[in-house]
Design a protein around this motif. Structure first.
Motif, PDB file in Angstrom:
ATOM      1  N   ALA A  66       1.013  -1.312  -0.019  1.00 39.66           N
ATOM      2  CA  ALA A  66      -0.028  -0.060  -0.099  1.00 39.66           C
ATOM      3  C   ALA A  66       0.927   1.220  -0.149  1.00 39.66           C
ATOM      4  O   ALA A  66       1.790   1.254   0.525  1.00 39.66           O
ATOM      5  N   ALA A  67       0.628   2.173  -0.736  1.00 40.61           N
ATOM      6  CA  ALA A  67       0.851   3.635  -0.698  1.00 40.61           C
ATOM      7  C   ALA A  67      -0.120   4.524  -0.370  1.00 40.61           C
ATOM      8  O   ALA A  67      -0.633   5.265  -1.338  1.00 40.61           O
ATOM      9  N   SER A  68      -0.398   4.402   1.099  1.00 44.84           N
ATOM     10  CA  SER A  68      -1.696   5.161   1.349  1.00 44.84           C
ATOM     11  C   SER A  68      -1.569   6.404   1.479  1.00 44.84           C
ATOM     12  O   SER A  68      -2.718   7.216   1.504  1.00 44.84           O
ATOM     13  N   GLN A  69      -0.287   7.117   1.395  1.00 44.83           N
ATOM     14  CA  GLN A  69       0.026   8.542   1.159  1.00 44.83           C
ATOM     15  C   GLN A  69      -0.403   9.024   0.004  1.00 44.83           C
ATOM     16  O   GLN A  69      -0.916  10.317  -0.296  1.00 44.83           O
ATOM     17  N   ILE A  70      -0.748   8.402  -1.001  1.00 50.04           N
ATOM     18  CA  ILE A  70      -1.138   8.709  -2.309  1.00 50.04           C
ATOM     19  C   ILE A  70      -2.765   8.603  -2.228  1.00 50.04           C
ATOM     20  O   ILE A  70      -3.425   9.560  -2.633  1.00 50.04           O
ATOM     21  N   PHE A  71      -3.287   7.692  -2.094  1.00 49.00           N
ATOM     22  CA  PHE A  71      -4.781   7.451  -1.908  1.00 49.00           C
ATOM     23  C   PHE A  71      -5.045   6.062  -1.036  1.00 49.00           C
ATOM     24  O   PHE A  71      -4.494   5.174  -1.462  1.00 49.00           O
ATOM     25  N   ASP A  72      -5.932   6.253  -0.328  1.00 47.47           N
ATOM     26  CA  ASP A  72      -6.506   5.026   0.251  1.00 47.47           C
ATOM     27  C   ASP A  72      -7.841   5.100   0.602  1.00 47.47           C
ATOM     28  O   ASP A  72      -8.098   6.083   1.503  1.00 47.47           O
ATOM     29  N   SER A  73      -9.025   4.321   0.285  1.00 45.09           N
ATOM     30  CA  SER A  73     -10.314   4.361   0.669  1.00 45.09           C
ATOM     31  C   SER A  73     -10.437   4.148   2.388  1.00 45.09           C
ATOM     32  O   SER A  73     -11.290   4.563   3.041  1.00 45.09           O
ATOM     33  N   LYS A  74      -9.304   3.718   2.879  1.00 50.54           N
ATOM     34  CA  LYS A  74      -9.293   3.270   4.463  1.00 50.54           C
ATOM     35  C   LYS A  74     -10.349   2.375   4.937  1.00 50.54           C
ATOM     36  O   LYS A  74     -10.037   1.311   5.777  1.00 50.54           O
ATOM     37  N   LYS A  75     -11.410   2.414   4.512  1.00 49.80           N
ATOM     38  CA  LYS A  75     -12.527   1.397   4.762  1.00 49.80           C
ATOM     39  C   LYS A  75     -13.136   0.800   3.462  1.00 49.80           C
ATOM     40  O   LYS A  75     -12.840   1.193   2.420  1.00 49.80           O
ATOM     41  N   GLN A  76     -13.788  -0.196   3.948  1.00 50.07           N
ATOM     42  CA  GLN A  76     -14.521  -1.004   2.849  1.00 50.07           C
ATOM     43  C   GLN A  76     -15.485  -0.280   2.123  1.00 50.07           C
ATOM     44  O   GLN A  76     -16.322   0.343   2.937  1.00 50.07           O
ATOM     45  N   ILE A  77     -15.344  -0.313   1.047  1.00 46.73           N
ATOM     46  CA  ILE A  77     -16.607   0.242   0.249  1.00 46.73           C
ATOM     47  C   ILE A  77     -17.771  -0.686  -0.170  1.00 46.73           C
ATOM     48  O   ILE A  77     -17.367  -1.708  -0.884  1.00 46.73           O
ATOM     49  N   ALA A  78     -18.740  -0.564   0.683  1.00 46.12           N
ATOM     50  CA  ALA A  78     -19.852  -1.699   0.555  1.00 46.12           C
ATOM     51  C   ALA A  78     -20.454  -1.684  -0.990  1.00 46.12           C
ATOM     52  O   ALA A  78     -20.383  -0.675  -1.308  1.00 46.12           O
TER      53      ALA A  78
END
Ligand SMILES: [Cu+2]
Length: 119
Positions: A66-78
């Protein structure tokens, strides 16, 4: 597509349009999109499963990190929900040789797709 200020990408179930989540080309539709810095991307989950959307370090899709600093939904998208991200300079410069950012679903790591970022 690169001149649009906003675009919508879909997450679809296996079988739709002949794609499958079991392959690297599955579910994120289309899997390869050219976007400009500033473009607002909305991913809509039209599949029955929940997913995440996370940028990947470098170009290694075999063992995505993961490169969360670029983008990351963080949570599950239902199912039925969406995730929005506006393309940044940081994303453009992330892989400075290619200006490409891979992303994946951390729940189903074979779901991999790519943004080609322009200015
Ligand atoms: Cu998934």
């Amino acid at each position: 597509m690169s001149n649009q200020s906003s675009i919508t990408l879909n997450i679809v179930d296996p079988g739709t349009n002949g794609v499958t989540c079991q392959s690297q080309s599955g579910c994120f539709t289309p899997i390869n999109v050219k976007v400009k810095v500033g473009t607002k991307i909305t991913w809509v989950n039209k599949s029955k499963l929940a997913h995440t959307i996370v940028a990947v370090q470098g170009q290694d899709i075999a063992q995505p990190k993961a490169a969360s600093q670029i983008f990351d939904s963080k949570k599950q998208i239902a199912s039925g929900d969406s995730f929005t991200y506006t393309v940044t300079d940081a994303a453009y410069n992330f892989n400075s040789d290619t200006h490409r950012v891979l992303y994946y679903c951390s729940i189903h790591p074979d779901m991999v797709a790519q943004l080609v970022i322009t200015k």
